[in-house]
Design a protein around this motif. Structure first.
Motif, PDB file in Angstrom:
ATOM      1  N   LEU A  59      -3.830   7.824  -1.679  1.00 38.75           N
ATOM      2  CA  LEU A  59      -4.922   6.880  -1.407  1.00 38.75           C
ATOM      3  C   LEU A  59      -4.855   6.415   0.052  1.00 38.75           C
ATOM      4  O   LEU A  59      -4.444   5.290   0.338  1.00 38.75           O
ATOM      5  N   PRO A  60      -5.237   7.251   1.001  1.00 33.68           N
ATOM      6  CA  PRO A  60      -5.112   6.866   2.418  1.00 33.68           C
ATOM      7  C   PRO A  60      -5.938   5.643   2.797  1.00 33.68           C
ATOM      8  O   PRO A  60      -5.514   4.834   3.634  1.00 33.68           O
ATOM      9  N   ALA A 104       0.859  -1.188   0.000  1.00 33.82           N
ATOM     10  CA  ALA A 104       0.000   0.000   0.000  1.00 33.82           C
ATOM     11  C   ALA A 104       0.893   1.236   0.000  1.00 33.82           C
ATOM     12  O   ALA A 104       1.268   1.742   1.055  1.00 33.82           O
ATOM     13  N   PRO A 105       1.249   1.729  -1.186  1.00 38.00           N
ATOM     14  CA  PRO A 105       2.154   2.887  -1.265  1.00 38.00           C
ATOM     15  C   PRO A 105       1.472   4.175  -0.822  1.00 38.00           C
ATOM     16  O   PRO A 105       0.249   4.254  -0.727  1.00 38.00           O
ATOM     17  N   ASN A 106       2.299   5.170  -0.546  1.00 42.02           N
ATOM     18  CA  ASN A 106       1.770   6.523  -0.415  1.00 42.02           C
ATOM     19  C   ASN A 106       2.264   7.340  -1.604  1.00 42.02           C
ATOM     20  O   ASN A 106       3.260   7.000  -2.246  1.00 42.02           O
ATOM     21  N   TYR A 107       1.549   8.398  -1.899  1.00 38.10           N
ATOM     22  CA  TYR A 107       1.885   9.255  -3.041  1.00 38.10           C
ATOM     23  C   TYR A 107       1.970  10.702  -2.539  1.00 38.10           C
ATOM     24  O   TYR A 107       1.017  11.473  -2.668  1.00 38.10           O
ATOM     25  N   PRO A 108       3.106  11.058  -1.937  1.00 35.91           N
ATOM     26  CA  PRO A 108       3.232  12.407  -1.371  1.00 35.91           C
ATOM     27  C   PRO A 108       3.107  13.508  -2.406  1.00 35.91           C
ATOM     28  O   PRO A 108       2.662  14.608  -2.098  1.00 35.91           O
ATOM     29  N   ASP A 109       3.499  13.204  -3.640  1.00 31.38           N
ATOM     30  CA  ASP A 109       3.370  14.171  -4.725  1.00 31.38           C
ATOM     31  C   ASP A 109       2.412  13.618  -5.775  1.00 31.38           C
ATOM     32  O   ASP A 109       2.501  12.442  -6.140  1.00 31.38           O
ATOM     33  N   PRO A 110       1.491  14.433  -6.272  1.00 33.26           N
ATOM     34  CA  PRO A 110       0.574  13.963  -7.326  1.00 33.26           C
ATOM     35  C   PRO A 110       1.344  13.425  -8.526  1.00 33.26           C
ATOM     36  O   PRO A 110       2.412  13.932  -8.878  1.00 33.26           O
ATOM     37  N   ILE A 111       0.786  12.385  -9.147  1.00 30.64           N
ATOM     38  CA  ILE A 111       1.442  11.742 -10.291  1.00 30.64           C
ATOM     39  C   ILE A 111       0.745  12.170 -11.570  1.00 30.64           C
ATOM     40  O   ILE A 111      -0.476  12.062 -11.694  1.00 30.64           O
ATOM     41  N   ALA A 127      -6.633   3.109   0.946  1.00 31.94           N
ATOM     42  CA  ALA A 127      -5.995   1.891   0.439  1.00 31.94           C
ATOM     43  C   ALA A 127      -5.022   1.341   1.485  1.00 31.94           C
ATOM     44  O   ALA A 127      -4.930   0.129   1.694  1.00 31.94           O
ATOM     45  N   ARG A 128      -4.303   2.234   2.150  1.00 34.06           N
ATOM     46  CA  ARG A 128      -3.385   1.792   3.204  1.00 34.06           C
ATOM     47  C   ARG A 128      -4.170   1.216   4.390  1.00 34.06           C
ATOM     48  O   ARG A 128      -3.774   0.216   4.994  1.00 34.06           O
ATOM     49  N   GLN A 129      -5.278   1.855   4.709  1.00 37.52           N
ATOM     50  CA  GLN A 129      -6.121   1.361   5.803  1.00 37.52           C
ATOM     51  C   GLN A 129      -6.621  -0.051   5.490  1.00 37.52           C
ATOM     52  O   GLN A 129      -6.643  -0.931   6.355  1.00 37.52           O
ATOM     53  N   GLU A 130      -7.002  -0.255   4.248  1.00 33.23           N
ATOM     54  CA  GLU A 130      -7.474  -1.567   3.789  1.00 33.23           C
ATOM     55  C   GLU A 130      -6.373  -2.621   3.929  1.00 33.23           C
ATOM     56  O   GLU A 130      -6.594  -3.717   4.458  1.00 33.23           O
ATOM     57  N   ALA A 131      -5.178  -2.290   3.453  1.00 30.54           N
ATOM     58  CA  ALA A 131      -4.058  -3.237   3.500  1.00 30.54           C
ATOM     59  C   ALA A 131      -3.646  -3.540   4.938  1.00 30.54           C
ATOM     60  O   ALA A 131      -3.275  -4.677   5.267  1.00 30.54           O
TER      61      ALA A 131
END
Length: 315
Positions: A220-221, A194-201, A223-227
């Motif tokens: 996608l916060p 579950a990555p984080n994306y500190p900068d928009p892609i 998504a991390r909660q899910e993982a």
């Protein structure tokens, strides 16, 4: 020279990576007579093959081995695209009633072509569907089997296929046969990313400018909660935030039975092999954070299940 090279490489792949070799090089095809043994006694295998003007439907079960050829035209293709759009991009609220009727009418037209002709050959409600071409974009569960008499836009009143059939999907009968050979166990090690994306892609940069779609992908916060939840209840291993790197996936994924990927995915219809899952950024040389479709072939897995929990992975 190319022929000689493949003669050397093929035995190596066949010996070291038999699953990969089977997917990539094995040309054996399961016969229709073998399909009932693979599916079980009450299953119906339905394979769609779509050309410009004809839809071929293969139905196989313990009682029937049937091939139907159904003429199709531009209207059929337009209905598939419209139905998909109505599912993924609903109309604004002021057009809700119009969209409701359009959804039913379009879906029912698809039902009359895709499912109604094969009903006499079905022996149960269990359908194993192998779609083809643009049909792969349609979730058959959502297709109406009739038109609701409801005058209000109440989607719960629609008689969907999911209420009548137990539906699952397979790429082909041959892949299904390979899956049956795999062993099952009660002890399954779970790995989640579950990555984080500190900068928009920027989507175009992710696709190497091969896609006309524009826009950015944000963090996608949930998504991390899910993982986190999944690894807690399974006792699995979690790579999250900065540790959810492509390089960690490549080195660790082959050791686990279940893999859960909760991250951004970008689809490239123009060049499908460059569709990509997007991991956390990293500075090493092993990965550029973009796991492209063509790279997946080079990462041997022992996993019995891989969950792609992100946008577009159904496509």
């Amino acid at each position: 020279f190319v022929t000689f090279e493949f003669l050397i490489i093929d035995p190596v792949f066949e010996k070291k990576y038999p699953e990969y070799y089977t997917i990539k090089y094995n040309t054996q095809v399961v016969s229709m007579e073998d399909i009932p043994n693979i599916m079980g006694r009450n299953g119906n295998y339905i394979n769609y093959v779509l050309s410009d003007t004809v839809l071929y439907i293969f139905v196989a079960n313990r009682k029937h081995k049937q091939i139907l050829a159904i003429p199709v035209n531009f209207e059929f293709y337009n209905n598939i695209k419209l139905f998909r759009n109505l599912l993924s991009m609903p109309e604004p609220s002021e057009d809700a009633l119009t969209a409701f009727h359009k959804y039913q009418n379009t879906g029912f037209e698809l039902y009359k072509i895709l499912v109604d002709p094969i009903r006499p050959y079905l022996i149960s409600d269990k359908l194993i569907i192998s779609p083809d071409n643009i049909l792969s974009y349609i979730p058959f569960e959502t297709i109406p089997t009739a038109i609701s008499s409801e005058s209000r836009p109440l989607y719960r009143t629609i008689p969907y296929m999911t209420a009548e059939f137990d539906i699952s999907y397979t790429y082909s009968a041959t892949f299904m046969a390979e899956s049956v050979k795999r062993s099952y166990g009660f002890s399954n090690k779970v790995l989640a990313f579950a990555p984080n994306y500190p900068d928009p892609i920027d989507i175009q940069s992710a696709l190497m400018n091969m896609q006309v779609q524009k826009g950015v992908l944000n963090d996608l916060p949930y998504a991390r909660q899910e993982a986190q939840y999944i690894t807690e209840i399974t006792g699995g291993k979690l790579y999250e935030n900065a540790e959810a790197k492509e390089s960690n996936y490549k080195t660790e994924s082959g050791k686990y039975d279940i893999i859960h990927l909760a991250m951004h995915t970008v689809l490239n219809d123009k060049d499908p092999m460059n569709s990509t899952l997007i991991f956390s950024p990293e500075s090493d040389t092993i990965g550029d954070r973009y796991l492209k479709t063509y790279e997946v072939y080079g990462i041997p897995l022992k996993a019995k299940m891989v969950v792609l929990s992100s946008c577009n992975t159904g496509s």
